[in-house]
Design a protein around this motif. Structure first.
Motif, PDB file in Angstrom:
ATOM      1  N   GLN A  99     -21.104  -3.199  11.055  1.00 20.25           N
ATOM      2  CA  GLN A  99     -19.980  -2.527  10.573  1.00 20.25           C
ATOM      3  C   GLN A  99     -20.256  -2.107   9.102  1.00 20.25           C
ATOM      4  N   GLN A 100     -20.216  -0.994   8.827  1.00 18.90           N
ATOM      5  CA  GLN A 100     -20.044  -0.907   7.217  1.00 18.90           C
ATOM      6  C   GLN A 100     -19.191  -1.685   6.557  1.00 18.90           C
ATOM      7  N   THR A 101     -19.164  -2.458   5.491  1.00 17.39           N
ATOM      8  CA  THR A 101     -18.106  -3.337   4.983  1.00 17.39           C
ATOM      9  C   THR A 101     -17.172  -2.933   4.372  1.00 17.39           C
ATOM     10  N   ASN A 102     -17.089  -1.639   3.861  1.00 16.92           N
ATOM     11  CA  ASN A 102     -15.877  -1.010   3.308  1.00 16.92           C
ATOM     12  C   ASN A 102     -15.722   0.559   3.766  1.00 16.92           C
ATOM     13  N   VAL A 103     -14.700   0.892   3.605  1.00 16.37           N
ATOM     14  CA  VAL A 103     -14.321   2.174   3.696  1.00 16.37           C
ATOM     15  C   VAL A 103     -13.477   3.011   2.823  1.00 16.37           C
ATOM     16  N   ASN A 104     -13.615   3.785   2.156  1.00 15.98           N
ATOM     17  CA  ASN A 104     -12.652   4.563   1.009  1.00 15.98           C
ATOM     18  C   ASN A 104     -11.906   5.580   1.999  1.00 15.98           C
ATOM     19  N   VAL A 105     -10.632   5.397   1.536  1.00 19.96           N
ATOM     20  CA  VAL A 105      -9.567   6.243   2.089  1.00 19.96           C
ATOM     21  C   VAL A 105      -8.795   6.929   0.832  1.00 19.96           C
ATOM     22  N   THR A 106      -8.628   8.253   1.145  1.00 20.07           N
ATOM     23  CA  THR A 106      -7.939   9.081  -0.023  1.00 20.07           C
ATOM     24  C   THR A 106      -6.711   9.577   0.545  1.00 20.07           C
ATOM     25  N   THR A 107      -5.642   9.320  -0.168  1.00 21.88           N
ATOM     26  CA  THR A 107      -4.071   9.410   0.178  1.00 21.88           C
ATOM     27  C   THR A 107      -4.015  10.949  -0.211  1.00 21.88           C
ATOM     28  N   ASN A 108      -2.644  11.223   0.148  1.00 23.26           N
ATOM     29  CA  ASN A 108      -2.300  12.527  -0.241  1.00 23.26           C
ATOM     30  C   ASN A 108      -1.964  12.820  -1.892  1.00 23.26           C
ATOM     31  N   ALA A 109      -1.512  11.481  -2.315  1.00 22.44           N
ATOM     32  CA  ALA A 109      -1.433  11.596  -4.045  1.00 22.44           C
ATOM     33  C   ALA A 109      -2.868  11.422  -4.658  1.00 22.44           C
ATOM     34  N   ASN A 110      -4.066  11.385  -3.703  1.00 22.42           N
ATOM     35  CA  ASN A 110      -5.275  11.387  -4.328  1.00 22.42           C
ATOM     36  C   ASN A 110      -5.593   9.995  -4.916  1.00 22.42           C
ATOM     37  N   ALA A 111      -4.723   8.926  -4.558  1.00 22.71           N
ATOM     38  CA  ALA A 111      -4.970   7.481  -4.661  1.00 22.71           C
ATOM     39  C   ALA A 111      -6.321   7.091  -3.986  1.00 22.71           C
ATOM     40  N   LYS A 112      -7.349   6.529  -4.393  1.00 23.37           N
ATOM     41  CA  LYS A 112      -8.422   5.890  -3.354  1.00 23.37           C
ATOM     42  C   LYS A 112      -8.017   4.372  -3.063  1.00 23.37           C
ATOM     43  N   ILE A 113      -8.207   4.297  -2.044  1.00 23.57           N
ATOM     44  CA  ILE A 113      -7.864   2.688  -1.520  1.00 23.57           C
ATOM     45  C   ILE A 113      -9.114   2.348  -0.715  1.00 23.57           C
ATOM     46  N   GLU A 114      -9.680   1.018  -1.117  1.00 22.52           N
ATOM     47  CA  GLU A 114     -10.826   0.458  -0.199  1.00 22.52           C
ATOM     48  C   GLU A 114     -10.557  -0.421   0.751  1.00 22.52           C
ATOM     49  N   LEU A 115     -10.927  -0.043   1.892  1.00 19.43           N
ATOM     50  CA  LEU A 115     -10.497  -1.029   2.882  1.00 19.43           C
ATOM     51  C   LEU A 115     -11.873  -1.850   3.418  1.00 19.43           C
ATOM     52  N   LYS A 116     -11.743  -3.140   3.475  1.00 16.19           N
ATOM     53  CA  LYS A 116     -12.960  -3.942   4.079  1.00 16.19           C
ATOM     54  C   LYS A 116     -12.730  -4.889   5.137  1.00 16.19           C
ATOM     55  N   ILE A 117     -13.660  -5.414   5.911  1.00 12.83           N
ATOM     56  CA  ILE A 117     -13.445  -6.549   6.782  1.00 12.83           C
ATOM     57  C   ILE A 117     -12.841  -7.879   6.146  1.00 12.83           C
ATOM     58  N   GLY A 118     -11.799  -8.288   6.455  1.00  9.13           N
ATOM     59  CA  GLY A 118     -11.132  -9.368   5.886  1.00  9.13           C
ATOM     60  C   GLY A 118     -10.010  -9.167   5.159  1.00  9.13           C
ATOM     61  N   ASP A 119      -9.742  -7.656   4.663  1.00 11.96           N
ATOM     62  CA  ASP A 119      -8.502  -7.504   3.981  1.00 11.96           C
ATOM     63  C   ASP A 119      -7.165  -7.686   4.780  1.00 11.96           C
ATOM     64  N   ASN A 120      -5.940  -8.272   3.967  1.00 13.54           N
ATOM     65  CA  ASN A 120      -4.810  -8.243   4.815  1.00 13.54           C
ATOM     66  C   ASN A 120      -4.146  -6.979   4.758  1.00 13.54           C
ATOM     67  N   VAL A 121      -3.312  -6.608   6.023  1.00 17.23           N
ATOM     68  CA  VAL A 121      -2.709  -5.393   5.916  1.00 17.23           C
ATOM     69  C   VAL A 121      -1.547  -5.482   6.662  1.00 17.23           C
ATOM     70  N   VAL A 122      -0.338  -4.874   6.551  1.00 19.14           N
ATOM     71  CA  VAL A 122       0.707  -4.901   7.077  1.00 19.14           C
ATOM     72  C   VAL A 122       0.813  -3.290   7.857  1.00 19.14           C
ATOM     73  N   PHE A 123       1.667  -3.353   9.103  1.00 21.95           N
ATOM     74  CA  PHE A 123       1.591  -2.107   9.917  1.00 21.95           C
ATOM     75  C   PHE A 123       3.012  -2.257  10.786  1.00 21.95           C
ATOM     76  N   LYS A 124       3.269  -1.152  11.314  1.00 25.81           N
ATOM     77  CA  LYS A 124       4.666  -0.989  12.204  1.00 25.81           C
ATOM     78  C   LYS A 124       4.166  -0.974  13.663  1.00 25.81           C
ATOM     79  N   ILE A 125       4.851  -1.878  14.425  1.00 23.60           N
ATOM     80  CA  ILE A 125       4.811  -1.543  15.771  1.00 23.60           C
ATOM     81  C   ILE A 125       6.257  -1.445  16.261  1.00 23.60           C
ATOM     82  N   LYS A 126       6.529  -0.212  16.733  1.00 24.64           N
ATOM     83  CA  LYS A 126       7.903  -0.175  17.198  1.00 24.64           C
ATOM     84  C   LYS A 126       8.870  -0.101  16.133  1.00 24.64           C
ATOM     85  N   LYS A 127       9.739  -1.243  16.074  1.00 23.92           N
ATOM     86  CA  LYS A 127      10.735  -1.592  14.708  1.00 23.92           C
ATOM     87  C   LYS A 127      10.061  -2.656  14.184  1.00 23.92           C
ATOM     88  N   ASP A 128       8.856  -3.371  14.567  1.00 26.20           N
ATOM     89  CA  ASP A 128       8.429  -4.709  13.743  1.00 26.20           C
ATOM     90  C   ASP A 128       7.587  -4.284  12.810  1.00 26.20           C
TER      91      ASP A 128
END
Length: 166
Positions: A99-128
């Protein structure tokens, strides 16, 4: 009586020719040499490939098709099915690779976010709203490990479905 026997024999022959027969489960399968110095990660879970061959290499083609499609090196938890005396093979499994160790994601507001293995994230499944850790990245999805009800689970999410936390 002869008609009934004939109908039963024909139906058995037709049903055996039209379905896959499971020949086994393998912990790992690969057509390449693996490098012990590399760290392999899960790229895609429960994917399937079907290959036909007249040269008795349908299994090799099916494994190659899966690893090439998802840019992986080998399969884990593979289930192998055969049809037509080995001329057609179906393989289902998890693709693992480098795996490449990081991925750059560009949002609609042109903010660059770098995600890599080991990063903590939050997400939504149904209402949780859940918290997890990235264990794999591929071109379309991020693979997140999280804990729910004291059990570890793994889920694939689109990049816009996760938010990086510090």
């Amino acid at each position: 009586m002869k008609k009934a026997f004939f109908l039963v024999a024909i139906s058995i022959i037709l049903t055996s020719c039209g379905s896959y027969v499971r020949i086994g489960d393998l912990t790992g399968i690969s057509n390449r040499n693996l490098d012990d110095s590399e760290k392999y990660v899960l790229l895609k879970r429960d994917v399937e490939a079907i290959a036909k061959s007249k040269n008795d290499d349908a299994l090799e083609q099916a494994v190659d098709n899966l690893t090439k499609e998802y840019e992986g090196e080998f399969l884990r938890n593979a289930k192998i099915y055969v049809k037509n005396n080995g001329a057609k093979v179906k393989v289902i499994g998890d693709v693992w690779g480098i795996q490449q160790t990081n991925v750059n994601v560009t949002t609609n507001a042109n903010a660059k976010i770098e995600l890599k293995i080991g990063d903590n994230v939050v997400f939504k499944i149904k209402k949780d709203i859940l918290e997890g850790r990235i264990i794999g990245l591929n071109p379309n999805f991020v693979i997140v490990e999280y804990q729910k009800r004291k059990r570890k689970k793994i889920i694939e999410l689109k990049y816009d479905e996760v938010t990086k936390t510090e």
